[in-house]
Design a protein around this motif. Structure first.
Motif, PDB file in Angstrom:
ATOM      1  N   ALA A  61       0.824  -1.214   0.000  1.00 32.35           N
ATOM      2  CA  ALA A  61       0.000   0.000   0.000  1.00 32.35           C
ATOM      3  C   ALA A  61       0.850   1.253   0.000  1.00 32.35           C
ATOM      4  CB  ALA A  61      -0.934  -0.001   1.205  1.00 32.35           C
ATOM      5  N   LEU A  62       1.984   1.204   0.692  1.00 31.31           N
ATOM      6  CA  LEU A  62       2.795   2.395   0.866  1.00 31.31           C
ATOM      7  C   LEU A  62       3.888   2.551  -0.190  1.00 31.31           C
ATOM      8  CD1 LEU A  62       3.248   2.362   4.745  1.00 31.31           C
ATOM      9  CD2 LEU A  62       1.515   3.544   3.401  1.00 31.31           C
ATOM     10  N   ASN A  63       4.348   1.448  -0.762  1.00 34.45           N
ATOM     11  CA  ASN A  63       5.532   1.504  -1.620  1.00 34.45           C
ATOM     12  C   ASN A  63       5.227   1.495  -3.110  1.00 34.45           C
ATOM     13  OD1 ASN A  63       7.076   1.460   0.708  1.00 34.45           O
ATOM     14  ND2 ASN A  63       7.348  -0.762   0.662  1.00 34.45           N
ATOM     15  N   THR A  64       3.989   1.296  -3.476  1.00 32.28           N
ATOM     16  CA  THR A  64       3.663   1.160  -4.905  1.00 32.28           C
ATOM     17  C   THR A  64       3.048   2.413  -5.504  1.00 32.28           C
ATOM     18  OG1 THR A  64       1.530   0.171  -4.330  1.00 32.28           O
ATOM     19  CG2 THR A  64       3.376  -1.333  -4.748  1.00 32.28           C
ATOM     20  N   THR A  65       3.060   3.524  -4.771  1.00 32.41           N
ATOM     21  CA  THR A  65       2.532   4.769  -5.334  1.00 32.41           C
ATOM     22  C   THR A  65       3.250   5.961  -4.727  1.00 32.41           C
ATOM     23  OG1 THR A  65       0.550   6.117  -5.700  1.00 32.41           O
ATOM     24  CG2 THR A  65       0.701   4.960  -3.597  1.00 32.41           C
ATOM     25  N   LEU A  66       3.381   7.004  -5.535  1.00 31.31           N
ATOM     26  CA  LEU A  66       3.929   8.268  -5.059  1.00 31.31           C
ATOM     27  C   LEU A  66       2.889   9.380  -5.125  1.00 31.31           C
ATOM     28  CD1 LEU A  66       7.515   8.217  -6.619  1.00 31.31           C
ATOM     29  CD2 LEU A  66       6.931   8.117  -4.188  1.00 31.31           C
ATOM     30  N   ASP A  67       1.657   8.996  -5.460  1.00 29.79           N
ATOM     31  CA  ASP A  67       0.576   9.970  -5.471  1.00 29.79           C
ATOM     32  C   ASP A  67      -0.029  10.042  -4.081  1.00 29.79           C
ATOM     33  OD1 ASP A  67      -1.431  11.673  -7.049  1.00 29.79           O
ATOM     34  OD2 ASP A  67      -2.711  10.224  -6.005  1.00 29.79           O
ATOM     35  N   LEU A  68      -0.052  11.228  -3.502  1.00 33.06           N
ATOM     36  CA  LEU A  68      -0.471  11.386  -2.111  1.00 33.06           C
ATOM     37  C   LEU A  68      -1.934  11.002  -1.907  1.00 33.06           C
ATOM     38  CD1 LEU A  68       0.562  12.240   0.645  1.00 33.06           C
ATOM     39  CD2 LEU A  68      -0.119  14.588   0.131  1.00 33.06           C
ATOM     40  N   ASN A  69      -2.796  11.350  -2.816  1.00 34.37           N
ATOM     41  CA  ASN A  69      -4.213  11.002  -2.675  1.00 34.37           C
ATOM     42  C   ASN A  69      -4.420   9.493  -2.725  1.00 34.37           C
ATOM     43  OD1 ASN A  69      -5.161  13.636  -2.446  1.00 34.37           O
ATOM     44  ND2 ASN A  69      -5.216  13.906  -4.659  1.00 34.37           N
ATOM     45  N   THR A  70      -3.754   8.832  -3.679  1.00 36.34           N
ATOM     46  CA  THR A  70      -3.851   7.369  -3.772  1.00 36.34           C
ATOM     47  C   THR A  70      -3.313   6.719  -2.520  1.00 36.34           C
ATOM     48  OG1 THR A  70      -3.585   7.522  -6.180  1.00 36.34           O
ATOM     49  CG2 THR A  70      -3.180   5.372  -5.148  1.00 36.34           C
ATOM     50  N   LEU A  71      -2.208   7.241  -2.018  1.00 34.68           N
ATOM     51  CA  LEU A  71      -1.596   6.699  -0.805  1.00 34.68           C
ATOM     52  C   LEU A  71      -2.561   6.768   0.373  1.00 34.68           C
ATOM     53  CD1 LEU A  71       0.963   5.729   0.758  1.00 34.68           C
ATOM     54  CD2 LEU A  71       1.504   8.151   1.108  1.00 34.68           C
ATOM     55  N   MET A  72      -3.222   7.889   0.548  1.00 33.23           N
ATOM     56  CA  MET A  72      -4.122   8.052   1.691  1.00 33.23           C
ATOM     57  C   MET A  72      -5.355   7.163   1.566  1.00 33.23           C
ATOM     58  SD  MET A  72      -3.821  12.117   2.502  1.00 33.23           S
ATOM     59  CE  MET A  72      -2.263  12.804   3.070  1.00 33.23           C
ATOM     60  N   HIS A  73      -5.863   7.000   0.360  1.00 38.40           N
ATOM     61  CA  HIS A  73      -6.978   6.088   0.167  1.00 38.40           C
ATOM     62  C   HIS A  73      -6.588   4.649   0.520  1.00 38.40           C
ATOM     63  CE1 HIS A  73      -9.077   9.290  -2.081  1.00 38.40           C
ATOM     64  NE2 HIS A  73     -10.173   8.577  -1.831  1.00 38.40           N
ATOM     65  N   ARG A  74      -5.390   4.253   0.120  1.00 38.88           N
ATOM     66  CA  ARG A  74      -4.934   2.895   0.421  1.00 38.88           C
ATOM     67  C   ARG A  74      -4.740   2.696   1.923  1.00 38.88           C
ATOM     68  NH1 ARG A  74      -0.460   1.549  -4.352  1.00 38.88           N
ATOM     69  NH2 ARG A  74      -1.941   1.588  -6.096  1.00 38.88           N
ATOM     70  N   VAL A  75      -4.178   3.718   2.570  1.00 35.41           N
ATOM     71  CA  VAL A  75      -3.994   3.610   4.029  1.00 35.41           C
ATOM     72  C   VAL A  75      -5.341   3.503   4.717  1.00 35.41           C
ATOM     73  CG1 VAL A  75      -3.231   4.865   6.070  1.00 35.41           C
ATOM     74  CG2 VAL A  75      -1.760   4.754   4.059  1.00 35.41           C
ATOM     75  N   ASN A 201       7.784  10.994   1.152  1.00 29.95           N
ATOM     76  CA  ASN A 201       8.243  10.708  -0.212  1.00 29.95           C
ATOM     77  C   ASN A 201       7.245  11.215  -1.247  1.00 29.95           C
ATOM     78  OD1 ASN A 201      10.554   9.489   0.727  1.00 29.95           O
ATOM     79  ND2 ASN A 201       9.736   7.405   0.610  1.00 29.95           N
ATOM     80  N   ALA A 202       5.956  10.990  -0.958  1.00 31.07           N
ATOM     81  CA  ALA A 202       4.920  11.445  -1.890  1.00 31.07           C
ATOM     82  C   ALA A 202       4.902  12.971  -1.977  1.00 31.07           C
ATOM     83  CB  ALA A 202       3.555  10.920  -1.459  1.00 31.07           C
ATOM     84  N   ARG A 203       5.051  13.639  -0.832  1.00 31.59           N
ATOM     85  CA  ARG A 203       5.062  15.102  -0.835  1.00 31.59           C
ATOM     86  C   ARG A 203       6.306  15.626  -1.565  1.00 31.59           C
ATOM     87  NH1 ARG A 203       3.693  16.877   5.296  1.00 31.59           N
ATOM     88  NH2 ARG A 203       3.480  18.946   4.375  1.00 31.59           N
ATOM     89  N   LEU A 204       7.434  14.950  -1.354  1.00 28.80           N
ATOM     90  CA  LEU A 204       8.646  15.343  -2.051  1.00 28.80           C
ATOM     91  C   LEU A 204       8.482  15.150  -3.556  1.00 28.80           C
ATOM     92  CD1 LEU A 204      11.599  16.251  -2.041  1.00 28.80           C
ATOM     93  CD2 LEU A 204      12.253  13.856  -1.697  1.00 28.80           C
ATOM     94  N   TYR A 205       7.899  14.035  -3.955  1.00 30.60           N
ATOM     95  CA  TYR A 205       7.667  13.767  -5.377  1.00 30.60           C
ATOM     96  C   TYR A 205       6.707  14.806  -5.960  1.00 30.60           C
ATOM     97  CZ  TYR A 205       5.791  11.546  -9.573  1.00 30.60           C
ATOM     98  OH  TYR A 205       5.378  11.297 -10.848  1.00 30.60           O
ATOM     99  N   THR A 206       5.660  15.112  -5.199  1.00 31.31           N
ATOM    100  CA  THR A 206       4.698  16.115  -5.660  1.00 31.31           C
ATOM    101  C   THR A 206       5.366  17.471  -5.803  1.00 31.31           C
ATOM    102  OG1 THR A 206       2.884  14.937  -4.565  1.00 31.31           O
ATOM    103  CG2 THR A 206       2.509  17.249  -5.132  1.00 31.31           C
TER     104      THR A 206
END
Length: 632
Positions: A61-75, A201-206
């Motif tokens: 859930a945490l390592n397969t996306t760098l999109d913050l919205n997708t990450l939060m939905h998965r969490v 990481n997601a925020r940095l990528y964004t």
């Protein structure tokens, strides 16, 4: 799992000889769920603690996306798989305002979602401030609870910490008292510890993606604004393009006026509509003047708390002013305003500062272009006036003669030129013709030609011979000598009584004598060059000139022309030349003076075929006529 059994070959030990059994021997699980709260009859846990399957799911859930919205939905989905929540939120810390803002939520109202929670305020604020998770069995018994939802009873808040820095809080709420347990807390802490890294990481990528996108937009903007040279169009276009990177509400460009020593509003918009603002600002006055004085951006998160702010709009809350510096001088200021507090941030400041230097260059170029354009327009008006003056200096019509006709035409290579021709009255039956070509082109040549023409007419009453006229003219130009400036000139005097022509040459193109064949009209005329030479006028003092006298017969032509005729070139670089001119004159059948002028100019134009004229073109043709028949 079932308790382990001994191999079947082993004999059972007797009670007397059996060692005392350890309470956890064989099965190391606790006999009772002591980690659960005693009042939680159903802890709602659907997976075994620390199961490998759950850890795999968490990692995926945490390592397969760098999109913050997708990450939060998965969490959110992952946490629901282990804790049956109804109210869930992820709040992230805003570093600039130092408050927690809800980034993702389930079960909260829109009013709660818009809340800004300061550190230390409420359960989530305390969790962030204390940097530890808080498990509250009954929020009604907690003084620090923010009563946003009166039905909530239990709350579990776990901070997101990375590199010893709190970046947010994961918060669960329930309407059931003591709903969350220590096991829930431990599992959520496990999720939060991994989630903090993924969020950062997601925020940095964004941030990097946004910066790359912003740089691309800035490059597009820079390329576009450098192509706009009209100042008014440029300022309006800057406002539209800047909206692509900063969503401002109010925008102004103020430019420095050297005369008034103030910044003046050159372009302003308010909520997308252009407005006129007449306020002027001195250097050091308000946020705008301060930015210009310091030569650096000024960011006011809340203008009400900034002593430098001068209120011009009561609804403004945040403002960003960036100086426009060109070649070390402040030429203006970009000013953005918004009705929200803390709207503009450091990223906006960096973006506007990066773009500001390019905007300054574009504005300077546009203003320079405007000055050049205005100067060109003024010069065009002056040149047109000079052209009219030059045309007035040339004779409007040739003199009327009984035994000769004269035609002439002047074509300037530019709006004005350096060729000159004139007719001078030398008394009854005598006319002087002057054809000159001044060195250079355009305005300087035209002015020198006007000088030559003025001297020539001042000498005309003396009725000097061609050679004497050239000598006198040369002496006058020596008294008014200009470096590298001279004029070539043919001087001729026509005597109408005997159809003779006295001629002298001061470095001009040698004229052509076209002798007709009256005895045999079918034979072409004979064309020869009149071999007259001499020094150009204005170069050498004490110059002497030779003089020739030519006798003519009716039908003969004398063709005077400037070098612009024979030196005319076409697209391939070929010159019109003397031979083409001679063949043209030989091909004419019973020409008049005017038809000869027209034929030569038309032949040159056809030869050039649209190629720009390189030099002025002047033709003067004299044709001897039959004597008039006496009337009875």
């Amino acid at each position: 799992m079932p308790p382990p059994t001994k191999p079947p070959s082993a004999k059972p030990a007797s009670p007397e000889t059996s060692p005392r059994e350890h309470p956890f021997e064989g099965d190391y699980r606790p006999t009772a769920p002591v980690l659960f709260h005693p009042h939680a009859a159903d802890p709602k846990i659907r997976v075994e603690p620390l199961q490998v399957n759950f850890l795999h799911k968490l990692a995926d859930a945490l390592n397969t996306t760098l999109d913050l919205n997708t990450l939060m939905h998965r969490v959110a989905d992952l946490v629901r798989s282990i804790i049956d929540y109804k109210i869930f939120a992820i709040l992230l810390l805003n570093d600039r305002s130092e408050d927690l803002r809800m980034r993702f939520q389930i079960g909260h109202s829109s009013e709660v979602e818009r809340m800004r929670i300061k550190l230390g305020r409420g359960i989530v604020g305390q969790a962030a401030l204390q940097r530890k998770s808080l498990l509250i069995e009954d929020v009604t018994k907690t003084d620090n609870y923010i009563d946003a939802n009166p039905n909530v009873r239990a709350e579990l808040a776990v901070p997101l910490i990375i590199k010893n820095k709190v970046i947010g809080v994961v918060d669960l709420q329930s309407e059931t008292p003591a709903y969350f347990t220590l096991e829930h807390q431990r599992l959520l802490e496990l999720v939060a510890s991994r989630m903090a890294v993924a969020v950062e990481n997601a925020r940095l990528y964004t941030r990097v993606s946004r910066q790359a996108q912003t740089l691309g937009v800035l490059n597009d903007i820079s390329r576009e604004i450098t192509s706009i040279l009209d100042p008014n169009d440029l300022l309006e276009r800057i406002a539209h393009l800047l909206k692509r990177v900063i969503d401002f509400q109010m925008f102004s460009i103020l430019l420095w006026n050297e005369r008034t020593q103030h910044f003046e509003h050159s372009f302003s918009s308010r909520f997308g509509e252009r407005v006129i603002r007449k306020r002027i600002i001195a250097l050091g006055e308000g946020l705008i003047g301060t930015s210009a004085q310091l030569r650096e951006p000024v960011l006011a998160p809340d203008v009400r708390k900034d002593s430098r702010y001068i209120e011009a709009n009561p609804e403004v809350r945040s403002e960003l002013a960036v100086p426009l510096v060109y070649k070390g001088e402040v030429i203006g200021v970009l000013d953005l305003e918004h009705t929200r507090v803390n709207y503009y941030n450091d990223d906006h400041q960096r973006t506007l500062s990066t773009l500001g230097s390019q905007i300054a260059i574009s504005i300077a170029n546009a203003r320079l272009y405007q000055r050049i354009h205005e100067e060109e327009q003024r010069m065009e008006r002056d040149l047109e006036m000079a052209r009219q003056v030059q045309l007035r200096l040339m004779p409007s019509r040739p003199p009327k003669l009984e035994r000769a006709e004269i035609a002439a035409q002047f074509v300037a290579a530019r709006s004005i030129g350096g060729d000159v021709y004139d007719y001078l009255d030398y008394g009854p039956g005598r006319t002087a013709l002057a054809v000159g070509d001044v060195s250079g082109k355009a305005a300087p040549a035209a002015l020198y030609a006007a000088l030559v023409s003025g001297i020539l007419r001042s000498l005309a009453p003396q009725h000097l011979s061609p050679a004497a006229m050239l000598t006198a003219l040369n002496d006058q130009l020596q008294e008014r000598k200009l470096d590298s400036q001279y004029v070539t000139m043919l001087m001729a005097i026509w005597d109408d009584s005997n159809q003779t022509l006295q001629i002298a040459n001061a470095g001009s193109v040698q004229p052509l004598f076209v002798a007709a064949n009256p005895a045999d009209t079918n034979k072409p005329p004979t064309v020869r060059t009149i071999q007259a030479e001499g020094f150009p006028l204005g170069l050498f003092p004490n110059a002497d000139y030779e003089e020739f006298t030519l006798s003519t017969q009716p039908g003969d032509l004398i063709v005077f022309f400037s070098d612009g005729i024979v030196d005319a070139v076409n697209a391939t670089g070929d010159m019109f030349g003397d031979e083409r001119l001679a063949k043209l004159l030989e091909s004419q059948h019973h020409p008049t003076a005017q038809s000869t002028v027209d034929a030569i100019l038309q032949a040159v134009t056809d030869f050039q075929a649209g190629t720009a004229h390189f030099d002025d073109e002047t033709i003067v043709v004299l044709r001897a006529l039959e004597p008039p028949v006496p009337s009875h």
